[in-house]
Design an enzyme around this catalytic site. Structure first.
Site, short mmCIF file in Angstrom:
data_model
loop_
_atom_site.label_atom_id
_atom_site.label_comp_id
_atom_site.label_asym_id
_atom_site.label_seq_id
_atom_site.Cartn_x
_atom_site.Cartn_y
_atom_site.Cartn_z
N SER A 124 0.84 -1.20 0.00
CA SER A 124 0.00 0.00 0.00
C SER A 124 0.87 1.24 0.00
O SER A 124 1.97 1.26 0.58
CB SER A 124 -0.86 -0.02 1.27
N TYR A 149 -1.70 -0.94 10.88
CA TYR A 149 -1.96 -1.54 9.56
C TYR A 149 -0.79 -1.22 8.62
O TYR A 149 -0.25 -2.10 7.95
CB TYR A 149 -3.27 -1.00 8.98
N LYS A 153 2.25 -3.70 6.60
CA LYS A 153 2.65 -3.71 5.18
C LYS A 153 4.16 -3.45 5.05
O LYS A 153 4.85 -4.09 4.26
CB LYS A 153 1.87 -2.64 4.39
P1 NAD Z 1 -10.71 -7.26 1.53
O1 NAD Z 1 -10.90 -7.23 3.01
O2 NAD Z 1 -11.91 -7.14 0.66
O3 NAD Z 1 -9.91 -8.58 1.11
C1 NAD Z 1 -9.03 -9.25 1.98
C2 NAD Z 1 -9.46 -10.70 2.03
O4 NAD Z 1 -8.57 -11.42 2.88
C3 NAD Z 1 -10.87 -10.89 2.60
O5 NAD Z 1 -11.62 -11.69 1.72
C4 NAD Z 1 -10.63 -11.59 3.93
O6 NAD Z 1 -11.70 -12.44 4.28
C5 NAD Z 1 -9.33 -12.33 3.64
N1 NAD Z 1 -8.53 -12.68 4.83
C6 NAD Z 1 -8.08 -11.85 5.81
N2 NAD Z 1 -7.37 -12.55 6.71
C7 NAD Z 1 -7.36 -13.83 6.28
C8 NAD Z 1 -6.78 -15.03 6.77
N3 NAD Z 1 -6.09 -15.05 7.92
N4 NAD Z 1 -6.95 -16.17 6.07
C9 NAD Z 1 -7.67 -16.18 4.91
N5 NAD Z 1 -8.23 -15.08 4.40
C10 NAD Z 1 -8.08 -13.92 5.07
O7 NAD Z 1 -9.66 -6.11 1.18
P2 NAD Z 1 -9.19 -5.53 -0.21
O8 NAD Z 1 -9.55 -4.10 -0.23
O9 NAD Z 1 -9.59 -6.38 -1.33
O10 NAD Z 1 -7.62 -5.60 0.00
C11 NAD Z 1 -6.84 -6.71 -0.44
C12 NAD Z 1 -5.41 -6.48 -0.01
O11 NAD Z 1 -4.95 -5.25 -0.55
C13 NAD Z 1 -5.23 -6.37 1.51
O12 NAD Z 1 -4.01 -6.98 1.87
C14 NAD Z 1 -5.17 -4.87 1.74
O13 NAD Z 1 -4.46 -4.56 2.91
C15 NAD Z 1 -4.43 -4.41 0.49
N6 NAD Z 1 -4.70 -3.00 0.17
C16 NAD Z 1 -5.99 -2.57 0.03
C17 NAD Z 1 -6.24 -1.23 -0.25
C18 NAD Z 1 -7.64 -0.72 -0.39
O14 NAD Z 1 -7.83 0.50 -0.39
N7 NAD Z 1 -8.67 -1.54 -0.53
C19 NAD Z 1 -5.17 -0.34 -0.42
C20 NAD Z 1 -3.87 -0.82 -0.30
C21 NAD Z 1 -3.64 -2.17 -0.01
C1 UD1 Z 2 -6.86 5.24 3.76
C2 UD1 Z 2 -5.73 4.68 4.57
C3 UD1 Z 2 -4.80 3.88 3.69
C4 UD1 Z 2 -5.56 2.84 2.92
C5 UD1 Z 2 -6.69 3.50 2.15
C6 UD1 Z 2 -7.54 2.47 1.48
C7 UD1 Z 2 -5.39 6.31 6.36
C8 UD1 Z 2 -4.46 7.31 6.97
N1 UD1 Z 2 -4.99 5.75 5.22
O1 UD1 Z 2 -6.33 6.16 2.84
O2 UD1 Z 2 -3.83 3.25 4.48
O3 UD1 Z 2 -4.70 2.15 2.04
O4 UD1 Z 2 -7.51 4.22 3.05
O5 UD1 Z 2 -8.30 3.04 0.46
O6 UD1 Z 2 -6.45 6.06 6.88
N2 UD1 Z 2 -12.64 11.60 3.38
C9 UD1 Z 2 -13.66 12.49 3.69
N3 UD1 Z 2 -14.80 11.97 4.25
C10 UD1 Z 2 -14.97 10.64 4.50
C11 UD1 Z 2 -13.91 9.75 4.18
C12 UD1 Z 2 -12.75 10.28 3.63
O7 UD1 Z 2 -13.55 13.68 3.48
O8 UD1 Z 2 -16.03 10.25 5.03
C13 UD1 Z 2 -11.41 12.14 2.73
C14 UD1 Z 2 -10.13 11.91 3.51
O9 UD1 Z 2 -9.90 12.95 4.41
C15 UD1 Z 2 -9.10 11.84 2.36
C16 UD1 Z 2 -9.89 11.24 1.20
O10 UD1 Z 2 -11.27 11.45 1.51
O11 UD1 Z 2 -8.70 13.14 2.01
C17 UD1 Z 2 -9.66 9.76 1.00
O12 UD1 Z 2 -9.90 9.07 2.23
P1 UD1 Z 2 -9.96 7.48 2.31
O13 UD1 Z 2 -10.85 6.95 1.25
O14 UD1 Z 2 -10.27 7.11 3.73
O15 UD1 Z 2 -8.49 7.02 1.93
P2 UD1 Z 2 -7.07 7.50 2.54
O16 UD1 Z 2 -7.25 8.24 3.81
O17 UD1 Z 2 -6.31 8.14 1.46
#
Ligand code: NAD
Ligand code: UD1
Length: 338
Positions: A124, A149, A153
């Site tokens: 991330s 979190y 990572k």
């Molecule tokens: P998500 O929660 O939808 O997917 C994660 C999946 O992992 C889920 O299906 C959950 O049930 C499974 N899981 C968690 N722990 C487990 C375990 N111990 N054994 C088996 N399964 C397990 O999240 P996502 O948004 O699809 O994210 C996927 C990956 O990408 C995660 O590692 C997350 O940290 C990373 N990531 C997500 C974002 C984002 O904004 N969504 C941003 C950066 C990184």
């Molecule tokens: C957050 C996480 C990041 C994670 C990502 C997943 C933090 C510090 N970072 O990022 O680790 O990978 O989510 O997508 O939490 N906002 C509003 N109102 C809301 C929600 C958000 O104004 O109700 C604004 C926030 O202030 C920010 C932007 O929207 O400026 C994006 O927020 P968000 O979607 O939560 O993502 P990040 O904070 O960038």
């Protein structure tokens, strides 16, 4: 290639599963459904028109993982499994470190034991912390993470770098995602957060359908063009395509590469909200609220390396992201459990 997707029922993995299958690969899923449900896999099967082998197991259960690796000759693994809610990680740090680190260590030990050495990892942009200059480039030194979190990572990146240094046959791609949003254009799969969303786009979508009353915009006094926070929002299908290319890359290289997956463009909260309103012809009532603690003013990716190494670049627009999110929200008002 036969590719294991840990956490394969989740938001990003389900979209990746579709893209892998459509590119001719054979995805296999393992998930314990701690933050997802099997319905997501049924929807993926509906899109691709064929079954996807899937196992219900905890990735930190070594015996279960051994059985899965005995039954399948994997060419590559994509490690999505992990807990991902920033606020929850502050309240429950031990649970986050235990789950995210244990799954990674058990997965890598199982891979090593079965001679599988290609791994793509869901990292991330949070690992950069709050750097003073944008865009963020992969060789910039982290300013330090701001929550457990993020540290999981950061630590997992170090674990995987160490393993690829120790055993040169390992090929690891660390994908640093920026802000994934959007949904598959079919409206069948998308983001289905449990409870009240913390992230911007899922919150906007629930306000748009009247499930939540209004959006709070966290701060309009940041040093950005309109005062609201700026982020690099990336369509989840573009992100998923990046994983297909990362698997190809891992299959033809050794060592460890860190690669940003972002568009290279920053949009403000107001840009996103106004685009959502315009393309979907809906109202999204909002108020300006105080800044959210821990938020940064702006970040976006330098995506040059992804283009150079993977031949990847984002293709979908903010309009696509808003349209596809709203379609999924409207078709699935109660998410997958509806
Ligand atoms: P998500 O929660 O939808 O997917 C994660 C999946 O992992 C889920 O299906 C959950 O049930 C499974 N899981 C968690 N722990 C487990 C375990 N111990 N054994 C088996 N399964 C397990 O999240 P996502 O948004 O699809 O994210 C996927 C990956 O990408 C995660 O590692 C997350 O940290 C990373 N990531 C997500 C974002 C984002 O904004 N969504 C941003 C950066 C990184
Ligand atoms: C957050 C996480 C990041 C994670 C990502 C997943 C933090 C510090 N970072 O990022 O680790 O990978 O989510 O997508 O939490 N906002 C509003 N109102 C809301 C929600 C958000 O104004 O109700 C604004 C926030 O202030 C920010 C932007 O929207 O400026 C994006 O927020 P968000 O979607 O939560 O993502 P990040 O904070 O960038």
């Amino acid at each position: 290639m036969k590719i294991l997707l840990t956490g394969g029922a989740g938001y990003i993995a389900s979209h990746t599963c579709v893209e892998l299958a459509q590119a001719g690969h054979e995805p296999v899923i393992v998930d314990n459904y701690v933050n997802s449900c099997p319905e997501a896999i049924r929807r993926v099967e509906q899109i691709i028109g064929r079954p996807v082998p899937h196992y219900e197991a905890d990735v930190s259960d070594r015996a279960a993982m051994d059985r899965i690796f005995e039954e399948n000759a994997f060419d590559c693994v994509i490690h999505f499994a992990g807990l991902k809610a920033v606020g929850e990680s502050v309240a429950q740090p031990l649970r986050y470190y235990r789950n995210n680190l244990d799954t990674t260590l058990t997965l890598c030990e199982t891979m090593q034991a079965h001679g599988v050495k290609r791994l793509v990892f869901s990292s991330s942009a949070t690992v950069y912390g709050n750097l003073p200059t944008v865009p963020y480039r992969e060789d910039m030194t982290s300013a330090g993470c701001t929550n457990p979190y993020g540290w999981t990572k950061f630590m997992i990146e170090k674990i995987l770098e160490g393993q690829s240094t120790a055993d040169h046959e390992w090929s690891v791609v660390l994908l640093r995602y920026f802000n994934p949003i959007g949904a598959h254009e079919s409206g069948l799969i998308g983001e289905d957060p449990a409870g009240i969303p913390n992230n911007l786009m899922p919150y906007v979508a629930k306000v748009a359908v009247g499930e939540l009353e209004k959006l709070s915009i966290f701060g309009n006094d940041y040093p950005t063009p309109d005062g609201t926070g700026v982020r690099d929002y990336i369509h989840v299908v573009d992100l998923a395509r990046g994983h297909v290319l990362a698997c190809d890359y891992a299959a033809s290289h050794e060592g460890c590469e860190i690669i940003n997956l972002g568009t290279g463009h920053g949009y403000s909260v107001l840009d996103l909200v106004q685009t959502f309103i315009r393309v979907n012809h809906v109202d999204v009532p909002y108020v300006i609220a105080p800044r959210r603690p821990g938020d940064i003013a702006e970040n976006w990716a330098d995506p040059t390396k992804a283009r150079a190494l993977l031949g990847w670049q984002a293709e979908k627009t903010l309009e696509d992201m808003c349209r596809d999110t709203f379609r999924f929200q409207q078709k699935n008002p109660k998410g997958y459990r509806g």
